[in-house]
Design a protein around this motif. Structure first.
Motif, mmCIF file in Angstrom:
data_model
loop_
_atom_site.group_PDB
_atom_site.id
_atom_site.type_symbol
_atom_site.label_atom_id
_atom_site.label_comp_id
_atom_site.label_asym_id
_atom_site.label_seq_id
_atom_site.Cartn_x
_atom_site.Cartn_y
_atom_site.Cartn_z
ATOM 1 N N ALA A 22 0.830 -1.215 0.000
ATOM 2 C CA ALA A 22 0.000 0.000 0.000
ATOM 3 C C ALA A 22 0.857 1.255 0.000
ATOM 4 C CB ALA A 22 -0.935 -0.014 1.206
ATOM 5 N N ALA A 23 1.951 1.240 0.765
ATOM 6 C CA ALA A 23 2.831 2.412 0.811
ATOM 7 C C ALA A 23 3.479 2.659 -0.548
ATOM 8 C CB ALA A 23 3.904 2.208 1.882
ATOM 9 N N GLY A 24 3.900 1.581 -1.215
ATOM 10 C CA GLY A 24 4.495 1.740 -2.541
ATOM 11 C C GLY A 24 3.516 2.319 -3.541
ATOM 12 N N GLY A 26 0.670 3.930 -2.842
ATOM 13 C CA GLY A 26 0.238 5.253 -2.399
ATOM 14 C C GLY A 26 1.257 6.334 -2.678
ATOM 15 N N PHE A 27 2.542 5.962 -2.742
ATOM 16 C CA PHE A 27 3.598 6.940 -3.062
ATOM 17 C C PHE A 27 3.709 7.142 -4.568
ATOM 18 C CE2 PHE A 27 8.004 7.458 -4.507
ATOM 19 C CZ PHE A 27 8.332 8.668 -3.905
ATOM 20 N N GLN A 28 3.693 6.046 -5.321
ATOM 21 C CA GLN A 28 3.984 6.155 -6.751
ATOM 22 C C GLN A 28 2.827 6.740 -7.543
ATOM 23 O OE1 GLN A 28 6.936 5.781 -7.918
ATOM 24 N NE2 GLN A 28 6.317 6.332 -9.993
ATOM 25 N N ILE A 29 1.603 6.503 -7.146
ATOM 26 C CA ILE A 29 0.451 7.031 -7.900
ATOM 27 C C ILE A 29 0.481 8.563 -7.956
ATOM 28 C CG2 ILE A 29 -2.060 7.315 -7.819
ATOM 29 C CD1 ILE A 29 -2.234 4.361 -7.027
ATOM 30 N N PRO A 30 0.539 9.279 -6.822
ATOM 31 C CA PRO A 30 0.586 10.749 -6.932
ATOM 32 C C PRO A 30 1.885 11.255 -7.561
ATOM 33 C CG PRO A 30 0.855 10.063 -4.647
ATOM 34 C CD PRO A 30 0.461 8.837 -5.417
ATOM 35 N N ASN A 31 2.985 10.528 -7.351
ATOM 36 C CA ASN A 31 4.243 10.972 -7.948
ATOM 37 C C ASN A 31 4.170 10.918 -9.470
ATOM 38 O OD1 ASN A 31 7.056 11.804 -7.396
ATOM 39 N ND2 ASN A 31 7.554 9.935 -8.496
ATOM 40 N N THR A 32 3.683 9.801 -10.009
ATOM 41 C CA THR A 32 3.546 9.669 -11.455
ATOM 42 C C THR A 32 2.559 10.688 -12.007
ATOM 43 O OG1 THR A 32 4.067 7.302 -11.374
ATOM 44 C CG2 THR A 32 2.895 8.080 -13.309
ATOM 45 N N SER A 33 1.454 10.887 -11.313
ATOM 46 C CA SER A 33 0.433 11.823 -11.780
ATOM 47 C C SER A 33 0.938 13.261 -11.765
ATOM 48 C CB SER A 33 -0.828 11.700 -10.919
ATOM 49 O OG SER A 33 -1.408 10.419 -11.048
ATOM 50 N N LEU A 315 -3.293 -7.607 -4.108
ATOM 51 C CA LEU A 315 -4.568 -6.977 -4.415
ATOM 52 C C LEU A 315 -5.100 -6.155 -3.242
ATOM 53 C CD1 LEU A 315 -6.336 -9.845 -6.401
ATOM 54 C CD2 LEU A 315 -5.231 -7.798 -7.298
ATOM 55 N N VAL A 316 -4.992 -6.709 -2.030
ATOM 56 C CA VAL A 316 -5.453 -5.958 -0.854
ATOM 57 C C VAL A 316 -4.605 -4.704 -0.671
ATOM 58 C CG1 VAL A 316 -5.755 -6.019 1.652
ATOM 59 C CG2 VAL A 316 -6.382 -8.000 0.273
ATOM 60 N N GLY A 317 -3.286 -4.861 -0.835
ATOM 61 C CA GLY A 317 -2.403 -3.701 -0.703
ATOM 62 C C GLY A 317 -2.660 -2.661 -1.777
ATOM 63 N N LEU A 318 -2.945 -3.115 -3.007
ATOM 64 C CA LEU A 318 -3.235 -2.176 -4.087
ATOM 65 C C LEU A 318 -4.504 -1.389 -3.828
ATOM 66 C CD1 LEU A 318 -2.361 -3.837 -7.523
ATOM 67 C CD2 LEU A 318 -1.522 -1.684 -6.591
ATOM 68 N N VAL A 319 -5.528 -2.067 -3.310
ATOM 69 C CA VAL A 319 -6.780 -1.365 -3.006
ATOM 70 C C VAL A 319 -6.525 -0.268 -1.972
ATOM 71 C CG1 VAL A 319 -9.070 -1.592 -1.971
ATOM 72 C CG2 VAL A 319 -8.285 -3.268 -3.645
ATOM 73 N N ALA A 320 -5.794 -0.637 -0.911
ATOM 74 C CA ALA A 320 -5.490 0.347 0.130
ATOM 75 C C ALA A 320 -4.591 1.464 -0.414
ATOM 76 C CB ALA A 320 -4.821 -0.340 1.319
ATOM 77 N N GLY A 321 -3.564 1.084 -1.201
ATOM 78 C CA GLY A 321 -2.656 2.082 -1.756
ATOM 79 C C GLY A 321 -3.333 2.997 -2.762
ATOM 80 N N ALA A 322 -4.242 2.422 -3.583
ATOM 81 C CA ALA A 322 -4.957 3.240 -4.555
ATOM 82 C C ALA A 322 -5.854 4.254 -3.856
ATOM 83 C CB ALA A 322 -5.778 2.358 -5.486
ATOM 84 N N ALA A 323 -6.500 3.824 -2.764
ATOM 85 C CA ALA A 323 -7.334 4.760 -2.000
ATOM 86 C C ALA A 323 -6.486 5.887 -1.417
ATOM 87 C CB ALA A 323 -8.072 4.009 -0.893
ATOM 88 N N LEU A 324 -5.315 5.514 -0.868
ATOM 89 C CA LEU A 324 -4.408 6.522 -0.328
ATOM 90 C C LEU A 324 -3.907 7.453 -1.433
ATOM 91 C CD1 LEU A 324 -2.611 7.690 1.938
ATOM 92 C CD2 LEU A 324 -0.933 5.896 1.390
ATOM 93 N N GLY A 325 -3.497 6.866 -2.553
ATOM 94 C CA GLY A 325 -2.990 7.668 -3.659
ATOM 95 C C GLY A 325 -4.045 8.602 -4.227
#
Length: 389
Positions: A22-24, A26-33, A315-325
């Motif tokens: 989730a941390a990975g 959540g960090f990379q989504i806003p950085n890339t955007s 998948l669980v981590g991605l859901v949490a990370g995507a929500a954070l991102g």
């Protein structure tokens, strides 16, 4: 027994794994955007509200005698859809008030053109009306330096250019009224804009244009179009923004490098803890693995079982990370990471931009988990059950 003592049953280990993923994400989504938003904003300001994608200038003359005719000829010679070909007259000059002058480029521009392609953003006042020979737009930086506002009268000095063989450069002096203030990171903040016909008349060539700014829908087709225009218009010199503006090109390259480094950091931040935790998990489950192997489970099935656990974590981590991102994206939309003049960087929120970080995180997690899964599949049940291994 393995299912009851599986990774999913170890809440602490499972939480650590999900947190890493989730941390990975959540960090990379806003950085890339945000990086995509910076590239988009830079191209918008430097090209759309700048000098266009291709700049066409006369090869041997000071200016085109008829800017509108030259623009039409450029559009006709282009075999790529051209959004607009805009004639512009640019002369060196200075603007001042009360004897205090600041050097500035003076642009003669047709204000009736497409507002989305103007080389400035109007921040105060209004555009000069058609035929307004006394109205002028002043860049915000110039206005601050000489202390003027909308409605003030300023002195404008323009170097008009000397005829061949003449001594010196004639300077045109005019008293102008500030109709509006303009901004723009491509240079509008320190420039002066007035009606092209009015400026051209001062040079003695009422329809003159020093350049044609060609705007394209596809910015990256500019270099190829410039080459073709030079071949078809021997009297003109055409150059694409990539060759003419190393500032933009280098910034875009730096953006790509920063994004690549960011991805590498995320891959390391996810793969190391995921591999370590799954490796510990496999070591703690050797007896259960041996029992499964003794019961007839193949190595492929055992590998698949542990890889499935990795997929669940991913998948669980991605859901949490995507929500954070996504929450961070909304924050950066309201509070841009960069804002200067009209250049405001906001994150790009599209499926294509969001898919990259999510797929990278998913692939990294599965690859990191596949190594311990392969070790589990290679477990020798005889040695484990005899407690030799």
């Amino acid at each position: 027994m393995l299912a009851r003592k599986s990774l999913l049953g170890s809440r602490f280990t499972f939480a650590l794994l999900v947190l890493s993923v989730a941390a990975g994400a959540g960090f990379q989504i806003p950085n890339t955007s945000n990086l995509a938003g910076f590239s988009e904003a830079l191209l918008e300001e430097e090209l759309r509200h700048g000098a266009g994608d291709v700049r066409v200038e006369p090869r041997d003359k000071r200016h085109f005698d008829d800017g509108a005719a030259a623009a039409a000829k450029v559009s006709e010679a282009a075999d790529t859809p051209v959004r607009a070909a805009v004639p512009v007259l640019v002369l060196p000059g200075a603007v001042g008030k009360g004897g205090r002058f600041q050097n500035a480029l003076v642009y003669g521009y047709d204000f009736s053109g497409d507002p989305a392609l103007r080389p400035f953003h109007l921040t105060d006042g209004a555009l000069p009306a058609r035929g307004d020979s006394n109205g002028v737009l002043i860049g915000t930086s110039l206005a601050n330096r000489i202390g003027v506002k909308v409605g003030d009268v300023v002195d404008l000095r323009v170097i008009l250019g000397a005829p061949p063989g003449a001594a010196g450069e004639p300077v045109g002096a005019s008293v102008m009224t500030v109709r509006g203030l303009v901004a723009g990171s491509a240079g509008a903040y320190r420039s002066v804009f007035l009606d092209r016909a009015s400026l051209a008349e001062k040079t003695g060539a009422p329809a003159a244009a020093s350049a044609i700014h060609v705007h394209l829908d596809d910015h990256f087709a500019a270099s190829a179009l410039a080459t073709r225009l030079e071949a078809r218009l021997p009297e003109a010199r055409a150059v694409g923004w990539r060759e003419d503006d190393p500032y933009v090109t280098n910034y875009l390259a730096a953006n790509r490098t920063v994004n690549a480094v960011s991805y590498a950091m995320v891959v390391a931040a996810i793969s190391i803890p995921v591999w370590a935790l799954f490796h510990i998990h496999v070591l703690g489950r050797r007896r259960e693995i041996g029992i499964l192997a003794a019961l007839g489970f193949s190595r492929r099935e055992i590998f698949g079982l542990f890889l499935l656990q990795t997929l669940v974590v991913a998948l669980v981590g991605l859901v949490a990370g995507a929500a954070l991102g996504y929450g961070m994206l909304l924050y950066f939309q309201a509070h841009p990471i960069f804002s200067w003049e009209a250049l405001v960087v906001r994150p790009v929120i599209t499926a294509a931009v969001l898919a990259g970080p999510c797929l990278a995180v998913l692939a990294t997690t599965l690859l990191a988990g596949s190594v311990p899964a392969w070790r589990a599949a290679r477990t020798d049940p005889a040695r484990v059950l005899r407690r030799i291994d």
